[in-house]
Design an enzyme around this catalytic site. Structure first.
Site, PDB file in Angstrom:
ATOM      1  N   THR A 264       0.845  -1.187   0.000  1.00  0.00           N
ATOM      2  CA  THR A 264       0.000   0.000   0.000  1.00  0.00           C
ATOM      3  C   THR A 264       0.880   1.236   0.000  1.00  0.00           C
ATOM      4  O   THR A 264       2.053   1.191   0.366  1.00  0.00           O
ATOM      5  CB  THR A 264      -0.907   0.053   1.230  1.00  0.00           C
ATOM      6  N   ASP A 265       0.310   2.360  -0.397  1.00  0.00           N
ATOM      7  CA  ASP A 265       1.009   3.615  -0.194  1.00  0.00           C
ATOM      8  C   ASP A 265       0.878   4.013   1.278  1.00  0.00           C
ATOM      9  O   ASP A 265       0.165   3.366   2.055  1.00  0.00           O
ATOM     10  CB  ASP A 265       0.459   4.700  -1.125  1.00  0.00           C
ATOM     11  N   PHE A 266       1.551   5.070   1.650  1.00  0.00           N
ATOM     12  CA  PHE A 266       1.708   5.511   3.037  1.00  0.00           C
ATOM     13  C   PHE A 266       0.341   5.725   3.704  1.00  0.00           C
ATOM     14  O   PHE A 266      -0.385   6.647   3.370  1.00  0.00           O
ATOM     15  CB  PHE A 266       2.495   6.824   3.028  1.00  0.00           C
ATOM     16  N   GLY A 267      -0.018   4.845   4.640  1.00  0.00           N
ATOM     17  CA  GLY A 267      -1.253   4.995   5.402  1.00  0.00           C
ATOM     18  C   GLY A 267      -2.527   4.728   4.629  1.00  0.00           C
ATOM     19  O   GLY A 267      -3.622   5.046   5.106  1.00  0.00           O
TER      20      GLY A 267
END
Length: 720
Positions: A264-267
């Site tokens: 996933t991307d950040f958060g």
């Protein structure tokens, strides 16, 4: 480690270990910064100290000594001594920073792109990095979006080729080699279509447009063997990409056969709650696991909710096992079980970073990425005997590396130093106060146009103008693409003083330069060119390098046109000839961009003649047409020309673009040399997505070859 051993390791791991392997946290959570108190952040994420010992990866930690020590300490704590995977945002070089990806795409030079990526891999590997979150394969059509600087532009074919070259450069033949790293393409998918050019915003595009245009470069990354895919922040068909089973399970894995790791991307797992798609962390974790996101970056819903989801039967343990298996297999492909430190070497780090060979590559890339937009009266290359002045916020600024640059600004990056190295005598400098970022509340440089009188004795003034690099990239969307008011005022004043003005534009996106174009005798689109920016620009200005860059993204007349791109669909009322009522046009602006895709001037002149098309029958490679054209350098200067092949499907079961780039080749021509350039048009090149499947439909096609998307020879042919 053998495949059998990998499966045995997986079988021996506890559920907590598996969920930890699927979680990525920043390096400070591993205790790398003694000054950082993690009590609050760990409590907020419900992250226990024992969880840290099971984490599988970290991001943006650098330095061979530091990473070797981190790896030793982590493996000592990890129950099965599984090594960490170190990942980083090495977007356009680590220490030897080369041009931003959009600029590199303007080189149209895939070999140079591969060479630059291989250089970045060497510098990253020796510092201990195992994987880079690059390339960004997002198709972009809206320059308001700050992240256009990371993209290969508006065309699917060019984007695919630059993406493929980048992956090959990072990974090489064997990513386990000590000087190679793994590649993670992003952001899957369609992130470049963010509504209104606003970052993290909704993407709402048809399935046909998604597959025909936006997915092409991602598919090229998969075909090139990219090790990892990253989810995007946006929604696709109203479902966040991180929880989108169609995108990751169906298209990426089933249709394309991708067997690598998805991160996933950040958060982004947590953000599904803000999207209104997941009610809480439990649902967010469930949706991401079902979609096939193997690693959760910078949130801890897998760790906190995974056991409960399995125990309650909401998630089958097989989903977790397949994710962990892919992660372990990637670590094995990187050779981390045999050598957890891989290429990390403190001594080699000193030798490799910023070495002479790497600086030469960066300089060559800088010069080849520049696009000459205007050269009235042949003002360029510079006549060094004339009195030359410098002006503008980028006249002597070293802050021109571009976003995601971890290196410090270097003296050779400045326009002034580059010109000085080339023996250009600068008579005077004025209004050179550096631009400061809008991100910090600075909207302009101060009005110092009175200083321009210092340049009264100059024949030529080189004006370094543009936008601050902090105002491009992630979370740097803009609604105004013009130069700041006082920069425009400066250019107008220089013109009124009777000076020959050369504007050198530093930017991470196409700017709206139509208001200042009349005040400039020459315009050089320099982008952000990295650590050798100054030398690369001077190479072009002084004629040591003949400019050959072409626009990878159209430059609009005005932001009101956006999105404006060359491969648009026609309407039922197209504008033909002069504008008139009841056709698709603007009252106050042309439909066409100021400078179109593929455009770029040279110090040489080229002439295209004798476009020939021969039909091929029954070719085993699927070739339908052989296309040839003669290209002649009609000048006295040797140059590099990018010959571009476009097609137009005249009538089809779905509306097709007015033209599409299908191939290009770069040729070097000596003065007055003439060459025949040949292309093969295949069945695959004429196929398209008809909303159900990829099909080929016989019929009439326009075959176009030329210098840019609007300077083309054209012939019509019928294929039965």
């Amino acid at each position: 480690m053998t495949d059998k051993q990998i499966h045995e390791l997986l079988a021996s791991m506890s559920l907590e270990e598996k969920l930890g392997e699927m979680t990525q946290m920043a390096p400070n959570f591993f205790g790398t910064e003694d000054s950082v108190d993690l009590t609050g952040p760990m409590k907020a994420m419900n992250l226990r100290p024992e969880d840290v010992s099971c984490l599988g990866s970290t991001l943006n930690a650098f330095g061979a000594e530091k990473l070797i020590q981190m790896q030793k300490e982590h493996m000592a704590r990890q129950p099965h001594h599984i090594p960490l995977m170190f990942m980083a945002d090495v977007i356009h070089g680590l220490k030897t920073v080369y041009p931003i990806p959009l600029a590199m795409a303007c080189s149209f030079d895939t070999g140079l792109m591969e060479e630059a990526a291989a250089m970045a891999a060497r510098e990253s590997a020796v510092t201990g990095v195992h994987l880079t979150f690059s390339p960004m394969a997002d198709l972009v059509r809206d320059p308001r979006w700050g992240r256009v600087m990371e993209s290969p532009g508006e065309d699917p074919l060019l984007g695919a080729r630059m993406t493929q070259a980048t992956v090959k450069g990072y990974q090489g033949e064997e990513m386990s080699a000590p000087d190679r790293i793994a590649s993670c393409f992003k952001h899957f998918g369609g992130y470049g279509g963010s509504e209104a050019g606003r970052d993290y915003n909704t993407v709402d595009i048809s399935d046909g447009t998604l597959r025909e245009f936006y997915l092409t470069a991602y598919k090229a990354a998969v075909d090139a063997g990219a090790a990892m895919a990253m989810t995007s922040f946006n929604t696709i068909d109203r479902i966040p990409a991180t929880g989108n089973k169609k995108m990751f399970r169906k298209i990426l894995r089933e249709e394309w056969g991708f067997d690598g790791v998805a991160i996933t991307d950040f958060g982004a797992v947590h953000e599904m709650i803000a999207h209104g798609y997941a009610a809480d962390g439990t649902e967010a974790a469930k949706y991401a696991l079902e979609a096939g996101a193997d690693i959760e970056m910078m949130s801890t819903h897998y760790l906190n909710e995974g056991r409960k989801l399995v125990q309650q039967g909401k998630i089958d343990i097989s989903l977790i096992d397949e994710a962990v298996l892919r992660i372990l297999q990637l670590k094995n492909k990187l050779g981390l079980f045999e050598n957890p430190f891989k290429g990390a070497d403190p001594e080699k780090e000193k030798q490799v970073h910023l070495c002479k060979e790497h600086l030469e590559i960066a300089r060559r890339a800088a010069a080849r990425s520049i696009v000459l937009l205007k050269n009235e009266g042949g003002l360029l290359p510079l006549d060094k005997s004339q009195k030359i002045g410098l002006a503008g916020p980028f006249a002597n600024s070293a802050d021109v590396l571009g976003g995601w640059a971890f290196a410090e600004s270097a003296e050779q990056a400045t326009l002034y130093s580059g010109l000085k190295q080339h023996g250009v005598q600068i008579t005077a400098m004025a209004m050179a106060e550096p631009l400061r970022p809008m991100q910090q509340g600075f909207m302009d440089v101060s009005d110092q146009t009175a200083e321009l009188e210092r340049l009264a004795d100059c024949d030529i003034v080189i004006a370094g103008v543009g936008e601050h690099p902090d105002d491009t990239g992630e979370s740097a969307s803009k609604t105004v693409l013009r130069l700041s008011h006082n920069q425009e005022k400066m250019l107008e004043r220089l013109h009124d003083m009777g000076k020959k003005v050369i504007a050198v534009i530093f930017s991470g996106r196409p700017m709206e330069i139509r208001p200042v174009l009349p005040f400039c005798d020459a315009v050089v689109q320099a982008w952000f060119l990295g650590i050798e920016a100054g030398n690369g620009i001077a190479d072009v200005l002084c004629g040591d390098v003949n400019p050959s860059g072409r626009l990878a993204m159209s430059i609009p007349q005005t932001v009101g046109q956006v999105p404006v791109y060359y491969n648009h669909m026609n309407t039922g009322r197209p504008l033909i000839g002069e504008p008139h009522r009841y056709v698709s046009c603007y009252l106050d602006c042309p439909n066409e961009p100021l400078f179109p895709f593929g455009y770029g001037l040279s110090y040489s002149d080229y002439r295209y003649t004798d476009l020939c098309i021969d039909k091929t029958v029954g070719a085993e490679d699927g070739t339908l047409l052989n296309v040839s054209v003669d290209v002649e350098n009609t000048s006295d200067i040797a140059g590099r020309e990018t010959v571009q092949l476009y097609i137009h499907d005249v009538a089809a079961s779905v509306v097709r673009p007015v033209k599409e780039l299908k191939d290009f080749v770069q040729i070097d021509l000596q003065p007055h040399q003439r060459r025949t350039v040949c292309f093969q048009v295949t069945r695959a090149m004429l196929s398209f997505w008809n909303n159900e499947a990829r099909v080929f439909e016989p019929g009439d096609f326009e075959i176009m070859v030329g210098h840019s998307s609007d300077e083309l020879l054209c012939e019509r042919v019928t294929i039965s």
